[in-house]
Design an enzyme around this catalytic site. Structure first.
Site, mmCIF file in Angstrom:
data_model
loop_
_atom_site.group_PDB
_atom_site.id
_atom_site.type_symbol
_atom_site.label_atom_id
_atom_site.label_comp_id
_atom_site.label_asym_id
_atom_site.label_seq_id
_atom_site.Cartn_x
_atom_site.Cartn_y
_atom_site.Cartn_z
ATOM 1 N N ARG A 58 52.516 0.594 -16.811
ATOM 2 C CA ARG A 58 51.370 1.476 -17.074
ATOM 3 C C ARG A 58 51.681 2.516 -18.157
ATOM 4 O O ARG A 58 50.805 2.894 -18.944
ATOM 5 C CB ARG A 58 50.966 2.165 -15.762
ATOM 6 C CG ARG A 58 49.687 2.979 -15.869
ATOM 7 C CD ARG A 58 49.200 3.421 -14.499
ATOM 8 N NE ARG A 58 47.950 4.153 -14.586
ATOM 9 C CZ ARG A 58 47.782 5.393 -14.138
ATOM 10 N NH1 ARG A 58 48.784 6.031 -13.560
ATOM 11 N NH2 ARG A 58 46.619 5.981 -14.262
ATOM 12 N N HIS A 62 49.298 3.499 -21.282
ATOM 13 C CA HIS A 62 48.790 4.855 -21.520
ATOM 14 C C HIS A 62 49.340 5.446 -22.815
ATOM 15 O O HIS A 62 48.757 6.366 -23.374
ATOM 16 C CB HIS A 62 49.077 5.752 -20.319
ATOM 17 C CG HIS A 62 48.095 5.553 -19.211
ATOM 18 N ND1 HIS A 62 47.529 6.582 -18.500
ATOM 19 C CD2 HIS A 62 47.553 4.414 -18.711
ATOM 20 C CE1 HIS A 62 46.690 6.089 -17.603
ATOM 21 N NE2 HIS A 62 46.697 4.774 -17.704
ATOM 22 N N VAL A 66 46.394 5.960 -26.433
ATOM 23 C CA VAL A 66 46.173 7.353 -26.837
ATOM 24 C C VAL A 66 46.957 7.626 -28.120
ATOM 25 O O VAL A 66 48.180 7.674 -28.107
ATOM 26 C CB VAL A 66 46.592 8.324 -25.706
ATOM 27 C CG1 VAL A 66 46.313 9.767 -26.115
ATOM 28 C CG2 VAL A 66 45.875 7.980 -24.410
ATOM 29 N N ASN A 90 46.483 10.901 -16.240
ATOM 30 C CA ASN A 90 47.943 10.852 -16.096
ATOM 31 C C ASN A 90 48.488 11.754 -14.995
ATOM 32 O O ASN A 90 49.471 11.419 -14.327
ATOM 33 C CB ASN A 90 48.616 11.273 -17.418
ATOM 34 C CG ASN A 90 48.279 10.310 -18.543
ATOM 35 O OD1 ASN A 90 47.935 9.161 -18.298
ATOM 36 N ND2 ASN A 90 48.377 10.780 -19.774
ATOM 37 N N HIS A 188 47.011 -4.989 -12.780
ATOM 38 C CA HIS A 188 46.790 -4.428 -11.440
ATOM 39 C C HIS A 188 47.208 -5.407 -10.340
ATOM 40 O O HIS A 188 46.915 -5.181 -9.180
ATOM 41 C CB HIS A 188 45.324 -4.002 -11.276
ATOM 42 C CG HIS A 188 44.961 -2.821 -12.110
ATOM 43 N ND1 HIS A 188 43.676 -2.344 -12.246
ATOM 44 C CD2 HIS A 188 45.733 -1.999 -12.877
ATOM 45 C CE1 HIS A 188 43.668 -1.291 -13.055
ATOM 46 N NE2 HIS A 188 44.899 -1.062 -13.453
ATOM 47 N N THR A 189 47.892 -6.459 -10.725
ATOM 48 C CA THR A 189 48.534 -7.343 -9.743
ATOM 49 C C THR A 189 49.754 -6.674 -9.114
ATOM 50 O O THR A 189 50.273 -7.134 -8.107
ATOM 51 C CB THR A 189 48.957 -8.691 -10.394
ATOM 52 O OG1 THR A 189 49.665 -9.466 -9.447
ATOM 53 C CG2 THR A 189 49.852 -8.500 -11.607
HETATM 54 C C1 HEM Z 1 40.686 -1.860 -17.681
HETATM 55 C C2 HEM Z 1 40.857 -0.584 -17.683
HETATM 56 C C3 HEM Z 1 41.784 0.113 -16.745
HETATM 57 C C4 HEM Z 1 41.466 1.119 -15.895
HETATM 58 C C5 HEM Z 1 40.116 1.779 -15.743
HETATM 59 C C6 HEM Z 1 42.660 1.453 -15.153
HETATM 60 C C7 HEM Z 1 42.759 2.447 -14.209
HETATM 61 C C8 HEM Z 1 43.829 2.640 -13.372
HETATM 62 C C9 HEM Z 1 43.882 3.619 -12.331
HETATM 63 C C10 HEM Z 1 42.788 4.632 -12.011
HETATM 64 C C11 HEM Z 1 45.072 3.477 -11.694
HETATM 65 C C12 HEM Z 1 45.560 4.302 -10.513
HETATM 66 C C13 HEM Z 1 45.999 5.676 -10.968
HETATM 67 C C14 HEM Z 1 46.045 6.716 -9.891
HETATM 68 O O1 HEM Z 1 46.416 6.418 -8.761
HETATM 69 O O2 HEM Z 1 45.670 7.828 -10.196
HETATM 70 C C15 HEM Z 1 45.779 2.420 -12.334
HETATM 71 C C16 HEM Z 1 47.015 1.966 -11.966
HETATM 72 C C17 HEM Z 1 47.728 1.031 -12.688
HETATM 73 N N1 HEM Z 1 47.349 0.480 -13.893
HETATM 74 FE FE1 HEM Z 1 45.504 0.502 -14.693
HETATM 75 N N2 HEM Z 1 43.675 0.653 -15.566
HETATM 76 C C18 HEM Z 1 43.192 -0.184 -16.543
HETATM 77 C C19 HEM Z 1 43.930 -1.088 -17.272
HETATM 78 C C20 HEM Z 1 45.289 -1.241 -17.163
HETATM 79 C C21 HEM Z 1 46.124 -1.926 -18.113
HETATM 80 C C22 HEM Z 1 45.629 -2.499 -19.431
HETATM 81 C C23 HEM Z 1 47.401 -1.889 -17.636
HETATM 82 C C24 HEM Z 1 48.654 -2.414 -18.241
HETATM 83 C C25 HEM Z 1 48.698 -3.370 -19.135
HETATM 84 C C26 HEM Z 1 47.345 -1.200 -16.370
HETATM 85 C C27 HEM Z 1 48.400 -1.028 -15.513
HETATM 86 C C28 HEM Z 1 48.335 -0.353 -14.314
HETATM 87 C C29 HEM Z 1 49.384 -0.387 -13.315
HETATM 88 C C30 HEM Z 1 50.606 -1.280 -13.372
HETATM 89 C C31 HEM Z 1 49.006 0.505 -12.295
HETATM 90 C C32 HEM Z 1 49.825 0.877 -11.055
HETATM 91 C C33 HEM Z 1 50.794 1.992 -11.466
HETATM 92 C C34 HEM Z 1 51.733 2.470 -10.379
HETATM 93 O O3 HEM Z 1 51.803 1.924 -9.298
HETATM 94 O O4 HEM Z 1 52.445 3.453 -10.675
HETATM 95 N N3 HEM Z 1 46.059 -0.790 -16.137
HETATM 96 N N4 HEM Z 1 45.016 1.937 -13.370
#
Ligand code: HEM
Length: 312
Positions: A58, A62, A66, A90, A188-189
């Site tokens: 992630r 991010h 940006v 963030n 998100h897998t």
């Molecule tokens: C399509 C648009 C996307 C949205 C709206 C989105 C939004 C979010 C949100 C809200 C979270 C949880 C954050 C929290 O708990 O505050 C999250 C987690 C995560 N996102 Fe996304 N995301 C998107 C695309 C992506 C992309 C493109 C990637 C990487 C290539 C990604 C990787 C991840 C990962 C791996 C997590 C889990 C992080 C952790 O466990 O620390 N996301 N995302």
């Protein structure tokens, strides 16, 4: 044009293209063992805490969305700018900064002032996917690090409460298409999200804790995410939004065919890693990923550090 002038022009073009694009062999001469310096640290971090793979993946996303893949996300606030770390997408959720610090320290010990923080993030993202059982790819390298960060610039990140048109617009702004949107959402897998962001009523886990897994196989990088989305079990509104056209057909394809997902995901990661990169003489190689280099380095005679910090 005289032939000597043609030759000079050709050589100049070759030189400019050599310094102005990412390549997989960028550190071949200057830090040949960087991947084997990085890998064991990521491996250990993920062994100690499997979620770290998700957090590191992630971080690269991010960073790139940006002001480009320039490690701006890693900068702490200074007296002249408020960085990205405290911005709503963030704050309280971006993780893994200490792992990046550790890797940067190791690299500075082996190849000082060579490997950029932006490139470290790109490698960490790939290693995290591989170590979670997902596909590998050759990481394009040669990014430089920014001199500043900007809290409001995080507006360019997609909002988890929005519909597919809005998500697609954010991706298009980055030069990415609907296939990239759906494939990259497959990140998100793995990993967790705060329950306050969950679409729909609280599930069992969210009744008891603050965070929940985004996927039913949360430490395995697979195509289960798409099966969940199709079953109406997407965690975020933005996951559920992929059930609408034009994303829906692609979700169905990835749910059927994991290899297709892996192929499109790796392709999209390379594309994302190329967003607005600083190349050649642009930017700098930070010695600490959290702050820009001191002007002192320049005074001490290191030309590669000169003049840059003055901008801030
Ligand atoms: C399509 C648009 C996307 C949205 C709206 C989105 C939004 C979010 C949100 C809200 C979270 C949880 C954050 C929290 O708990 O505050 C999250 C987690 C995560 N996102 Fe996304 N995301 C998107 C695309 C992506 C992309 C493109 C990637 C990487 C290539 C990604 C990787 C991840 C990962 C791996 C997590 C889990 C992080 C952790 O466990 O620390 N996301 N995302």
């Amino acid at each position: 044009m005289p032939s000597s002038l043609k030759l000079i022009t050709l050589l100049l073009c070759l030189f400019l293209s050599a310094v102005s694009s990412l390549t997989t062999s960028y550190y071949e001469d200057t830090c040949p063992h960087l991947q084997s310096i990085i890998f064991p640290t990521v491996q250990l971090a993920i062994k100690n805490e499997p979620r770290m793979a998700a957090s590191l993946l992630r971080l690269h996303f991010h960073d790139c969305f940006v002001q480009g893949c320039d490690a701006s996300v890693l900068l702490d606030d200074t007296s002249t700018f408020v960085g990205e770390k405290t911005a709503p997408p963030n704050n309280n959720s971006l993780r893994g900064f200490e792992i990046v610090d550790k890797i940067k320290q190791d690299l500075e010990a082996h190849c000082p002032k060579i490997v950029s923080c932006a490139d470290i993030l790109a490698i960490l993202a790939r290693d995290s996917v591989v170590l979670s059982g997902g596909p590998g790819w050759e990481v394009q390298l040669g990014r430089k690090d920014s001199f500043s960060a900007n809290k409001t610039a995080t507006n360019s990140l997609p909002n988890p409460f929005r519909d597919v048109e809005d998500l697609l617009e954010k991706f298009k702004n980055m030069g990415l298409n609907v296939t990239d949107l759906v494939a990259l959402s497959g990140a998100h897998t793995i990993g967790k999200a705060r329950c306050s962001l969950r679409a729909g009523p609280a599930n069992q886990i969210c009744l008891a804790s603050e965070n929940a897994y985004l996927d039913t196989t949360p430490v395995r990088f697979d195509n289960e995410y798409y099966l969940n989305v199709l079953a109406g079990k997407g965690f975020l509104q933005s996951d559920k939004a992929l059930l609408s056209p034009p994303a829906r057909d692609i979700v169905q394809a990835y749910a059927r065919d994991e290899l297709k997902f892996f192929k499109d995901f790796t392709n999209a990661m390379v594309k994302m890693g190329g967003i607005e990169t600083l190349l050649g003489a642009q930017g700098e190689v930070r010695q600490s990923c959290r702050k820009i280099n001191e002007i002192q380095d320049c005074k001490l005679g290191d030309a590669s550090m000169c003049g840059k910090s003055l901008k801030n």
